[in-house]
Design an enzyme around this catalytic site. Sequence first.
Site, PDB file in Angstrom:
ATOM      1  N   PHE A 154      13.090 -12.336  -6.093  1.00  0.00           N
ATOM      2  CA  PHE A 154      12.639 -13.454  -6.934  1.00  0.00           C
ATOM      3  C   PHE A 154      11.571 -14.300  -6.252  1.00  0.00           C
ATOM      4  CE2 PHE A 154      15.602 -15.924  -4.346  1.00  0.00           C
ATOM      5  CZ  PHE A 154      14.943 -17.138  -4.242  1.00  0.00           C
ATOM      6  N   LYS A 178      10.606  -2.740 -10.973  1.00  0.00           N
ATOM      7  CA  LYS A 178      11.798  -3.465 -11.440  1.00  0.00           C
ATOM      8  C   LYS A 178      11.777  -4.833 -10.770  1.00  0.00           C
ATOM      9  CE  LYS A 178      15.526  -4.681 -10.539  1.00  0.00           C
ATOM     10  NZ  LYS A 178      15.772  -6.139 -10.707  1.00  0.00           N
ATOM     11  N   GLU A 181      15.446 -10.367 -11.852  1.00  0.00           N
ATOM     12  CA  GLU A 181      15.862 -10.865 -13.177  1.00  0.00           C
ATOM     13  C   GLU A 181      15.603 -12.368 -13.311  1.00  0.00           C
ATOM     14  OE1 GLU A 181      17.509  -9.299 -10.748  1.00  0.00           O
ATOM     15  OE2 GLU A 181      19.571  -8.997 -11.415  1.00  0.00           O
ATOM     16  N   SER A 231      17.291  -9.029  -0.149  1.00  0.00           N
ATOM     17  CA  SER A 231      18.190  -9.474   0.916  1.00  0.00           C
ATOM     18  C   SER A 231      18.651  -8.277   1.747  1.00  0.00           C
ATOM     19  CB  SER A 231      19.391 -10.187   0.294  1.00  0.00           C
ATOM     20  OG  SER A 231      20.038  -9.308  -0.604  1.00  0.00           O
ATOM     21  N   CYS A 286      10.476 -15.357   2.872  1.00  0.00           N
ATOM     22  CA  CYS A 286      11.038 -14.518   3.940  1.00  0.00           C
ATOM     23  C   CYS A 286      10.350 -14.825   5.262  1.00  0.00           C
ATOM     24  CB  CYS A 286      10.876 -13.049   3.604  1.00  0.00           C
ATOM     25  SG  CYS A 286       9.166 -12.562   3.554  1.00  0.00           S
TER      26      CYS A 286
HETATM   27  P1  NAD Z   1      18.207  -9.742  -3.788  1.00  0.00           P
HETATM   28  O1  NAD Z   1      18.554  -8.780  -2.721  1.00  0.00           O
HETATM   29  O2  NAD Z   1      19.300 -10.485  -4.457  1.00  0.00           O
HETATM   30  O3  NAD Z   1      17.423  -8.977  -4.984  1.00  0.00           O
HETATM   31  C1  NAD Z   1      16.311  -8.162  -4.725  1.00  0.00           C
HETATM   32  C2  NAD Z   1      16.247  -7.081  -5.803  1.00  0.00           C
HETATM   33  O4  NAD Z   1      17.427  -6.286  -5.727  1.00  0.00           O
HETATM   34  C3  NAD Z   1      16.188  -7.644  -7.209  1.00  0.00           C
HETATM   35  O5  NAD Z   1      15.266  -6.888  -7.965  1.00  0.00           O
HETATM   36  C4  NAD Z   1      17.606  -7.474  -7.717  1.00  0.00           C
HETATM   37  O6  NAD Z   1      17.657  -7.251  -9.105  1.00  0.00           O
HETATM   38  C5  NAD Z   1      18.087  -6.261  -6.978  1.00  0.00           C
HETATM   39  N1  NAD Z   1      19.533  -6.291  -6.717  1.00  0.00           N
HETATM   40  C6  NAD Z   1      20.305  -7.405  -6.533  1.00  0.00           C
HETATM   41  N2  NAD Z   1      21.584  -7.046  -6.320  1.00  0.00           N
HETATM   42  C7  NAD Z   1      21.633  -5.683  -6.350  1.00  0.00           C
HETATM   43  C8  NAD Z   1      22.669  -4.725  -6.177  1.00  0.00           C
HETATM   44  N3  NAD Z   1      23.937  -5.097  -5.930  1.00  0.00           N
HETATM   45  N4  NAD Z   1      22.357  -3.418  -6.271  1.00  0.00           N
HETATM   46  C9  NAD Z   1      21.086  -3.028  -6.511  1.00  0.00           C
HETATM   47  N5  NAD Z   1      20.060  -3.905  -6.690  1.00  0.00           N
HETATM   48  C10 NAD Z   1      20.322  -5.215  -6.602  1.00  0.00           C
HETATM   49  O7  NAD Z   1      17.110 -10.730  -3.186  1.00  0.00           O
HETATM   50  P2  NAD Z   1      16.498 -12.039  -3.836  1.00  0.00           P
HETATM   51  O8  NAD Z   1      17.529 -13.113  -3.803  1.00  0.00           O
HETATM   52  O9  NAD Z   1      15.849 -11.722  -5.130  1.00  0.00           O
HETATM   53  O10 NAD Z   1      15.319 -12.376  -2.795  1.00  0.00           O
HETATM   54  C11 NAD Z   1      15.515 -13.116  -1.630  1.00  0.00           C
HETATM   55  C12 NAD Z   1      15.725 -12.212  -0.434  1.00  0.00           C
HETATM   56  O11 NAD Z   1      14.604 -11.348  -0.258  1.00  0.00           O
HETATM   57  C13 NAD Z   1      15.826 -12.992   0.866  1.00  0.00           C
HETATM   58  O12 NAD Z   1      16.829 -12.411   1.652  1.00  0.00           O
HETATM   59  C14 NAD Z   1      14.456 -12.812   1.502  1.00  0.00           C
HETATM   60  O13 NAD Z   1      14.421 -12.929   2.900  1.00  0.00           O
HETATM   61  C15 NAD Z   1      14.148 -11.421   1.079  1.00  0.00           C
HETATM   62  N6  NAD Z   1      12.715 -11.163   1.149  1.00  0.00           N
HETATM   63  C16 NAD Z   1      12.261 -10.401   2.177  1.00  0.00           C
HETATM   64  C17 NAD Z   1      10.914 -10.162   2.306  1.00  0.00           C
HETATM   65  C18 NAD Z   1      10.393  -9.328   3.434  1.00  0.00           C
HETATM   66  O14 NAD Z   1       9.221  -9.026   3.437  1.00  0.00           O
HETATM   67  N7  NAD Z   1      11.211  -8.932   4.390  1.00  0.00           N
HETATM   68  C19 NAD Z   1      10.024 -10.703   1.372  1.00  0.00           C
HETATM   69  C20 NAD Z   1      10.521 -11.464   0.332  1.00  0.00           C
HETATM   70  C21 NAD Z   1      11.883 -11.688   0.236  1.00  0.00           C
END
Ligand code: NAD
Length: 501
Positions: A154, A178, A181, A231, A286
Amino acid sequence: MTTTPTRITHLLNGVPWEGTAERTSPVFNPATGEQTGELDLASAALVDEVVTHAHEAWASGWGSISLAKRTQVLFRFRELLNERKEDIAALITAEHGKVLSDALGEVTRGLEVAEFACGIPHLMKGGFTENASTKVDVYSIRQSLGVVAVISPFNFPAMVPLWFVPVAIACGNAVVIKPSEKDPSAVNAVAELWTEAGLPDGILSVVHGDKEAVDAFLTHPQVKAVSFVGSTPIAKYVYETGTAHGKRVQALGGAKNHMLVLPDADLDLAADAAVNAGFGSAGERCMAISALLAVDTIADELIEKIKDRVGKLVTGDGTRGCDMGPLVTAQHRDKVTSYLDAGTQAGATLVIDGREGDVDADADGYFLKPTLFDHVTTDMSIYQDEIFGPVLSVLRVKTYDEALALINANPYGNGTAIFTNDGGAARRFQNEVEVGMIGVNVPIPVPMAYYSFGGWKNSLFGDTHAHGMEGVHFFTRGKVVTSRWLDPSHGGLELGFPQNV
Ligand code: NAD
């Protein structure tokens, strides 16, 4: 006044999906707390349909179309994105909450990847060795993979997909995105620009969804590669599941970024940097700085300077020219807020309490103002967890060596920064720290598009970083051709292993 939520749906071939979703998910404006959208969530069957169509579109020509024609689409896309960047930024602010200037910055950094991808004819050049053996030439080529999936978080709804999509498309692949949401509209708007730029049908689709859609991508035989950002637990799951199904996967995970301030640093510069990198985008980056390592002798002075600066920040609705916006959802705001009590109970000193004071916004927005803890130690949850909010923790250290050991012991390794006027110390740090992206007197060292973005340890699963040449490598596979022409005397029958002569 409440408005009826707008339906937000998948974008297939540049047009909205006309089916009926079995499941939907609400989308909110975090600055007002109002539900503004209702998002269709894809079933596994829809993912299968879209991937199959994308595979057909790729097989029928995009991967083998001339680089000149592909490049024309990329240049047109770049121009359109540049023209519409303010509109995209407004969509980001409306669903993510970050302030407009920050949203515009995100689009601009994504635009730089599109600019990088415009150079694809140069980037895909192979090698050629004439006369590797007598009258035998050897050359390498790189070819597209087929369908690749991009699954994004997000916090950068436009920039993160743009890290991957222009490079994947430039390399000749078909892409299905994808998005998160929580803030899905920016991706749809950017995808429409690709269609306007002349990208053929089926080469880019947007499928909205949750775990069901993600699992369908990870197990689909026609998905050849997955670029994931999110994450750490989900990144690990995506990496393990995708690779177990034969795909190449780059899965970028969470972070806990440290900023080390040595006694000889310019403390005004360091204080500006700590505030910008700690509280920009409400800490939902991040590359945000969440742990400030201050050498004891300058810690008090640095904290005073940070307090002064935080006192001048305005938190509020991102459309009103504030410095910092809300958190993305009410649940996330509550979770981040719970760390304020956790930190205090664990013995940290709450120097600035983000629950106090006014915000320039509606009462129902998901706000928490900048929060500063001092005397934080490594056993506290406010240090150990990725809070992903506007909470900055100061840890006092005695020496450079103590700070370095602390950073290297952390399970994450995304970004870090050192503030010093000692070139030797900076050089030692960049050599010794186990982190993928390093700033020297630069707080958010996000690499340019022509370098690659990626962390170490639990911040990245897989071995390939995003964009730059690593991106080109990830989205292509190599072939090496050994060829002989115009040499009738090839040596006759010889069943031994060929030796170069
Ligand atoms: P998230 O892991 O909750 O979601 C990321 C994606 O995974 C979304 O598209 C979501 O729909 C999907 N997802 C969520 N739960 C899932 C599951 N159980 N099974 C399969 N897919 C699933 O992350 P977020 O809250 O949207 O974003 C924040 C996180 O992203 C933070 O931890 C941040 O550090 C990380 N991030 C990392 C970088 C990097 O370059 N390392 C960059 C941006 C964000």
